[in-house]
Design a protein around this motif. Sequence first.
Motif, PDB file in Angstrom:
ATOM      1  N   GLU A 266       0.856  -1.083   0.022  1.00  0.00           N
ATOM      2  CA  GLU A 266      -0.044   0.018  -0.122  1.00  0.00           C
ATOM      3  C   GLU A 266       0.904   1.326  -0.066  1.00  0.00           C
ATOM      4  N   PHE A 267       2.009   1.234   0.640  1.00  0.00           N
ATOM      5  CA  PHE A 267       2.855   2.358   0.818  1.00  0.00           C
ATOM      6  C   PHE A 267       4.090   2.355   0.002  1.00  0.00           C
ATOM      7  N   ASN A 268       3.952   1.263  -0.756  1.00  0.00           N
ATOM      8  CA  ASN A 268       5.184   1.064  -1.888  1.00  0.00           C
ATOM      9  C   ASN A 268       6.643   1.224  -1.064  1.00  0.00           C
ATOM     10  N   ILE A 269       6.901   0.228  -0.226  1.00  0.00           N
ATOM     11  CA  ILE A 269       8.085   0.030   0.483  1.00  0.00           C
ATOM     12  C   ILE A 269       8.475  -1.314   0.280  1.00  0.00           C
ATOM     13  N   PRO A 270       9.851  -1.422  -0.344  1.00  0.00           N
ATOM     14  CA  PRO A 270      10.229  -2.466  -0.621  1.00  0.00           C
ATOM     15  C   PRO A 270      10.523  -3.522   0.642  1.00  0.00           C
ATOM     16  N   VAL A 271      10.376  -4.749   0.395  1.00  0.00           N
ATOM     17  CA  VAL A 271      10.561  -5.760   1.634  1.00  0.00           C
ATOM     18  C   VAL A 271      11.716  -6.662   1.069  1.00  0.00           C
ATOM     19  N   LEU A 272      12.653  -6.623   2.029  1.00  0.00           N
ATOM     20  CA  LEU A 272      13.960  -7.561   1.605  1.00  0.00           C
ATOM     21  C   LEU A 272      13.951  -8.820   2.721  1.00  0.00           C
ATOM     22  N   LEU A 273      14.145 -10.129   2.262  1.00  0.00           N
ATOM     23  CA  LEU A 273      13.884 -10.940   3.193  1.00  0.00           C
ATOM     24  C   LEU A 273      15.789 -11.601   3.036  1.00  0.00           C
ATOM     25  N   LYS A 274      16.191 -11.692   4.385  1.00  0.00           N
ATOM     26  CA  LYS A 274      17.311 -11.736   4.686  1.00  0.00           C
ATOM     27  C   LYS A 274      17.751 -13.001   5.495  1.00  0.00           C
ATOM     28  N   ASN A 275      18.821 -13.597   5.503  1.00  0.00           N
ATOM     29  CA  ASN A 275      19.094 -14.660   6.263  1.00  0.00           C
ATOM     30  C   ASN A 275      20.061 -14.209   7.397  1.00  0.00           C
TER      31      ASN A 275
END
Length: 439
Positions: A266-275
């Motif tokens: 909705e707020f166009n914020i990228p999501v980064l999945l990290k280990n």
Amino acid sequence: MIVQKFGGTSVGSPSNMQHVTSLVNDGNRKIVVLSAMSGTTNALVEISEALKKGKIESAKKKNKVLLDKYVKVAAVLLSKEEFKAKAAAYIAQIFEEINAAIEQGYSIDIEGEILSKGELLSTHLVYFYQLQEGINAALIPALEFMYINEEGDPQIDVIKERLKPFLEQHRDKNILITQGFICRNHKEKVSNLKRGGSDYSASLIGAAANADCIEIWTDIDGMHNNDPRYVENTTPIRQLSFDEAAELAYFGAKILHPFCIFPAQEFNIPVLLKNTMDPAAEGTYISKTIISRGFKAVAAKDNITAIKIKSSRMLMAYGFLKKVFEVFDCYRTPIDMITTSEVAVSLTIDNDSELEGIIKELETFASIEVESEQSIICVVGTLVADKHGMAAQVTEALSSIPLRMISYGGSDYNISVLIRSEYKSEALQLLHQHLFQNS
Ligand code: ADP
Ligand code: ASP
Ligand code: MG
């Protein structure tokens, strides 16, 4: 400003808490959202369930076991007397509060209180450790800004308004630590965002703080193309669109809470999945951009109930589906999958708490068949309708498995099938071989 969320395994031991501290302490300003140490929320659920059954002594015993664990964690985590004392006092207070809650007897509000303690403990311990190490950190209390409404839905405007003063108060701090999962409800009682909810907290906080990125740090190097708990040789996906990631999260990819992509999208914020265990690994970047088309991943959602609604005067009579939907609406039960034919509608729900009432109501105008222990297998990607054979690839891969329902065309992002749960593992493996390994 970025938000970094660390899951249960990431803060699951004193050494992991120390490792997380070194990861977050990179000089950049951030909000760090922490889960409870792995195993703690399960233990708290057990305490609450014992209490619900009236087993007070058993609840107290389980509480003592958990207390002993935290005393040991603090002893290993902290070395300076000042912080050892702070941690000892905090741990004693929390476990006294749990005992006091047990004394009061079970209610939904007491359950909320008990389940909140895991995130309170982990955040305080990490905070004390960071202070001990001379890090410029602050602890901001989620219970003073995370709010849900009567329906259990987060109130982003309220969260934004209540979070703002904390961000201003701690302008000079680089690391603002807070609790995932826990919140207050419309009655101001302590509640939560349901199991796995820390991811959702992180994305809500990211949206409320207008973060540049929401990072979800966990125990695997990003979203894999199939569930690694059931399938061997799965591989991480480098990039996903919000739509693809939202489908995967909603349809069972445990790495993400079912709703956690929505605020980010909705707020166009990228999501980064990290280990956390392998920070150099690239992980998965989720944004609005569609990088490539075709199948990306497979996920499965369990505990699905299928309901077949048959009526001799059904579909040709308009208004029938409206009548059906109104029943589910009235019982606030969302429908996941739906297929129709001339004489019947089949649909699925994942929450059967109102099933009895729903069936009773439906039976006033149709005959009903219910099947439980079903799983939805969801193949996600950006599927191009004009490309031939995409649905065929899925059904061919699953030709040895009885398919109860098939759903295709609802969006451009998924093909779902409903099967009996006993076939789930086989179905995931077959799809993996056919969609990702043969090419
Ligand atoms: P955390 O405690 O960090 O929130 P979770 O256990 O909730 O971690 O989520 C991470 C786990 O999700 C992984 O260890 C993995 O077993 C599981 N998982 C299920 N499906 C997937 C998938 N498609 N990709 C990556 N992990 C998955
Ligand atoms: N501690 C909570 C749970 O175990 C929330 C989370 O870990 O995301 O469900
Ligand atoms: Mg999780």
